[in-house]
Design an enzyme around this catalytic site. Structure first.
Site, PDB file in Angstrom:
ATOM      1  N   ASP A   1      41.242  44.766  41.765  1.00  0.00           N
ATOM      2  CA  ASP A   1      40.470  45.964  42.100  1.00  0.00           C
ATOM      3  C   ASP A   1      40.865  46.604  43.426  1.00  0.00           C
ATOM      4  O   ASP A   1      41.851  47.320  43.501  1.00  0.00           O
ATOM      5  CB  ASP A   1      38.973  45.638  42.071  1.00  0.00           C
ATOM      6  CG  ASP A   1      38.493  45.255  40.674  1.00  0.00           C
ATOM      7  OD1 ASP A   1      39.348  45.047  39.805  1.00  0.00           O
ATOM      8  OD2 ASP A   1      37.280  45.149  40.455  1.00  0.00           O
TER       9      ASP A   1
ATOM     10  N   GLU B   1      29.216  35.095  41.128  1.00  0.00           N
ATOM     11  CA  GLU B   1      30.474  35.814  40.918  1.00  0.00           C
ATOM     12  C   GLU B   1      31.476  35.529  42.028  1.00  0.00           C
ATOM     13  O   GLU B   1      32.675  35.378  41.800  1.00  0.00           O
ATOM     14  CB  GLU B   1      30.186  37.323  40.834  1.00  0.00           C
ATOM     15  CG  GLU B   1      31.411  38.188  40.606  1.00  0.00           C
ATOM     16  CD  GLU B   1      31.085  39.668  40.638  1.00  0.00           C
ATOM     17  OE1 GLU B   1      31.940  40.464  40.211  1.00  0.00           O
ATOM     18  OE2 GLU B   1      29.975  40.050  41.084  1.00  0.00           O
TER      19      GLU B   1
END
Length: 844
Positions: free
Chosen positions: A585, A813
């Protein structure tokens, strides 16, 4: 530049002008023709007419051909690869996995592996605890519900699962078992047991809704059978009869399931206060909660003056009155503790024996749980390694949540290529896949799934091969697989529209090669089962197409170089244009995207792919010489160093048009006008150079993929830098970006917090630990350092993830590099579950 690397030429406007091809002017040279036997004038006229007609014809053919070719290009993005499917038919080949908890996005649900399945699900609330104006009805896994914990404690992916959900005042245990048999997938039973969390709540009421509906475009019959239909209520008062207003069963039929019956059983009738039902139509499964809420009524018992919230029975709008119901709900309101059993029985299952409920259910469930624990220890050896009971229970829950998060989806993606003006639909496909997070990402992600299956393949190789088969069947004629799968209305309803479209120039890292490498490394055809060999042979043409897609679509300016597509060169609001397709990302790349970038991680992924392709070719008896040669080329340390080693910074890096000095600034605005968003301001002109001001996960990929020779000085430098606390090292794991990097913990826009710019990610940490373990057992000058780093990193990761789980109830996460706190979404029992392989030291 070092090592003889060639500096790429960046094309600018001046270059385009200099290199523009010359256009020849028409002149007398065009009339040099010989006209034998014809007068000059008439010959010239006929020739001109003929030339005109010929030219028009050629032009017409050219125009038609161009439109035909453009039409062909437009269809390629959503044309399936013309090869045999890899996945086997479901119901006949894998009866143990025909039914399951294949709806990971809901707290509890059952589904078959069919395109248009019967769906079962659960909702609940506490009437006495409902907030004013809101029932706080639980259904979809949602972080906003703020549950203290939920997840599977045990789940084998085949026969059973046991889940615990800790809500504010109650604890639910949802369990299920499947029983293969008959011609339509067999039976299953679900049990919902609710206990109060505090003694003073014993006797308080809880309401459960168990529903049945049909998946998107599913056709079938659902016929509710009321409890009162078979009872004599003449002697009952209103309170007694209120207990029997719900359903005893639902009779149903679909094309794939044939005839079936779903019955409802209450363990203790004395605890039941009220039952009710709803029978209606719903346009789509993602609307079931809305439909249920619209069917609720506030009822009052005139004799006792008590009020209760109840379903309204049959409820149809004027236009729906001629339709058969496709949504049926059984409601039970009772005093805590409360238990409901739901039994699904296929009419084709003739010799089933006793109904799977009560003591029969208890006995079989205990057997499955015992067998599960024995199998778990045989696979991962945690007791043998000395882990405590609490740590083993954590590991069991981690893997169970991953396996219990496997879903079965059906639908089509939205895709687009440069040849399509608008997005177009992919073909309808099934997908059997695990998901990263039941609350935030309850759908399939291509690069996540490779990490998931490093674990799943250790637990159940058959499940893992089945998952990969479904993913490879998504491949189009170009060899491309859409990287995010949003299939069906339930999945589509949870994704903002701007993230739905998948573009065919963007492909996630090919992490399935990690799985295939782990499953078949150092194995021959004699070592693998007939089923696995058949799967590999069916998979091979698609592996070839996938490998070719990476090599042809993502190649760079020089042999051996590659770059990720999809970076926005004109993104004014981004500090550093994201590279979403890389999976990393917002990890910093060259500040000014161009087609002349070299991305180090992508090169290493393709090197891995070449190595595994050569290995599978050997196993299946195919010619793999070109893949072996490609791996030797891409793993050549001299070429790798020439193209990616910065001698100045002493680290591996990307290469591109880069400036180290950029910031976000807000443009001036007129008084009274809204403040404009911050935009990027570059304070130093970019140059063609290594992106060596950045040290982070990308810098480690030659180590991660074990491409470096054991005696490599670059390996020694990497290991030295790895332990530096000012770079990546923390006592919780390796941070994603060094503290010395210009973009460490910097926002990419004023609205986007840092994502891969500091936090600790478990998937990359696992790959680094795996590589360190490799270099710790290979002789070389860096063996001792690799061993020390491996042991310390492994301990840091395990202790922090377990500690955070015990503290918060969740696996997360990502983790803070400052204090190790879990952050991002939860539960994230996708690749963070790799902590199990760290505990078991499973790396092949």
């Amino acid at each position: 530049m070092t090592g003889g690397s060639k500096k790429p030429h960046f094309v600018g406007a001046s270059d385009i002008k200099k290199n523009r091809p010359k256009v020849l002017k028409t002149s007398d040279h065009s009339s040099h023709s010989h006209n034998v036997g014809v007068s000059k004038a008439s010959g010239s006229k006929k020739q001109r007419n003929g030339s005109v007609y010929t030219g028009l014809g050629v032009a017409a053919i050219g125009i038609v051909s161009w439109f035909v070719y453009q039409g062909y290009l437009e269809t390629r993005v959503n044309s399936p690869l013309r090869e045999n499917k890899v996945a086997f038919p479901t119901s006949h080949d894998f009866p143990e996995r025909y039914w399951g908890s294949f709806r990971p996005g809901v707290y509890f649900g059952m589904k078959s592996r069919e395109a248009h399945s019967l769906l079962a699900g659960l909702m609940w609330f506490m009437p006495d605890m409902a907030a004013a104006g809101s029932l706080n009805l639980r259904h979809l896994c949602d972080q906003g519900d703020n549950l203290e914990q939920y997840g599977w404690r045990e789940h084998d992916g085949r026969n059973f699962g046991v889940q615990v959900i800790i809500d504010k005042f109650i604890q639910l245990e949802t369990s299920f078992m499947t029983k293969p048999g008959g011609n339509h997938g067999g039976d299953w039973t679900a049990r919902i047991h609710v206990e109060p969390r505090m003694k003073e709540l014993v006797g308080q009421q809880v309401t459960l809704f168990f529903y049945l509906t049909l998946d998107d475009n599913g056709k079938g019959l659902l016929q509710p059978i009321r409890i009162l239909d078979n009872m004599d209520t003449s002697g009952m008062d209103a309170n007694e009869s209120a207990k029997f207003l719900g359903l005893s069963a639902v009779h149903g039929h679909t094309e794939n399931l044939g005839d079936f019956r779903v019955s409802f059983h209450h363990a203790n009738q004395q605890s039941i206060v009220h039952t009710a039902f709803l029978s209606t139509t719903v346009a789509s499964p993602h609307l079931v909660k809305d439909a249920l809420e619209s069917g609720l009524r506030l009822m009052e018992d005139k004799r006792t003056q008590q009020r209760h919230i109840s379903l309204a029975g049959a409820l149809f709008s004027k236009e729906d009155k001629l339709k058969q119901p496709n949504f049926v709900v059984h409601q039970v309101t009772g005093k805590l503790p409360l238990q409901l059993e739901v039994v699904y029985e296929s009419n084709s299952f003739v010799e089933r024996g006793a109904m799977l409920r009560g003591e029969v259910y208890d006995t079989l469930l205990q057997k499955y749980r015992k067998d599960f624990r024995v199998k778990f220890e045989s696979k991962f050896h945690l007791n043998e390694k000395g882990f405590s009971d609490e740590e083993q229970n954590f590991a069991i829950a981690a893997m169970s949540n991953l396996v219990g998060g496997i879903g079965y989806f059906y639908g089509s993606s939205k895709v687009q290529s440069v040849h399509n003006k608008e997005p177009v639909p992919y073909w309808n496909v099934p997908l059997y896949t695990a998901v990263p997070s039941r609350s935030f990402f309850p759908r399939g992600f291509l690069w996540d799934e490779g990490f998931h299956n490093l674990i799943i393949s250790q637990w159940d190789r058959e499940i893992s091969l089945d998952i990969m088969a479904h993913w490879f069947d998504l491949m189009n004629v170009e060899g491309w697989i859409p990287r995010e799968q949003i299939l069906g209305s339930e999945a589509r309803a949870r994704v903002p529209e701007e993230f739905v479209v998948q573009r065919n120039d963007q492909g996630n890292p090919p992490t399935f090669f990690l799985v295939l490498d782990a499953m078949f490394k150092n194995r021959t055809v004699r070592d693998i089962s007939t089923l696995e060999l058949e799967q590999l042979n069916r998979m091979w043409p698609r592996l070839v197409s996938w490998y070719n897609w990476f090599n042809t679509s993502l190649h760079g300016p020089e042999p051996g170089t590659y770059y990720w597509r999809g970076r926005a060169s004109a993104s004014a609001r981004e500090l550093n244009p994201k590279s979403l397709s890389s999976g990393l990302d917002d990890y910093p790349r060259a500040s000014h995207p161009t087609p002349y970038e070299r991305h180090l991680d992508l090169r290493c992924w393709i090197a891995l792919a070449a190595k595994v392709m050569a290995s599978i070719a050997d196993i299946t008896g195919r010619e793999g010489h070109k893949y072996h040669e490609a791996f030797l080329f891409l793993s050549d340390n001299e070429l790798l160093n020439a193209q990616h080693w910065s001698e100045t910074a002493k680290r591996y890096a990307d290469f591109g048009l880069h400036s180290s000095s950029a910031t976000l600034q807000r443009p001036k605005s007129n008084p009274g006008q809204p403040k404009p968003d911050k935009i990027r301001v570059v304070l130093e002109e970019p140059t063609a150079r290594f992106v060596d001001d950045t040290f982070g996960y990308v810098s480690l990929f030659p180590l991660i993929m074990e491409l470096l020779h054991p005696d490599s000085p670059q390996l020694g430098q990497l290991l030295h830098d790895l332990r530096n606390p000012n770079l990546l090292w923390t006592k919780y794991g390796l941070r994603s970006l060094s503290k010395t990097s210009p973009l460490y913990n910097k926002r990419n826009t004023e609205h986007d917090p840092p994502y891969w710019r500091g936090p600790i990610w478990i998937n990359i940490n696992y790959l680094v630990a795996r590589a360190l373990h490799h270099y710790s057992v290979v002789e070389g000058p860096h063996q001792t350092r690799a061993t020390l780093l491996y042991n310390e990193l492994r301990e840091n990761l395990i202790s922090n993830i377990v500690r955070e789980y015990q503290k918060t109830g969740y696996i997360w996460e990502q983790y803070s590099d400052a204090n190790g706190a879990g952050q991002g979404c939860r539960p994230f029992t996708g690749w963070s579950t790799l902590v199990l392989l760290l505990m078991s030291e499973t790396y092949v």
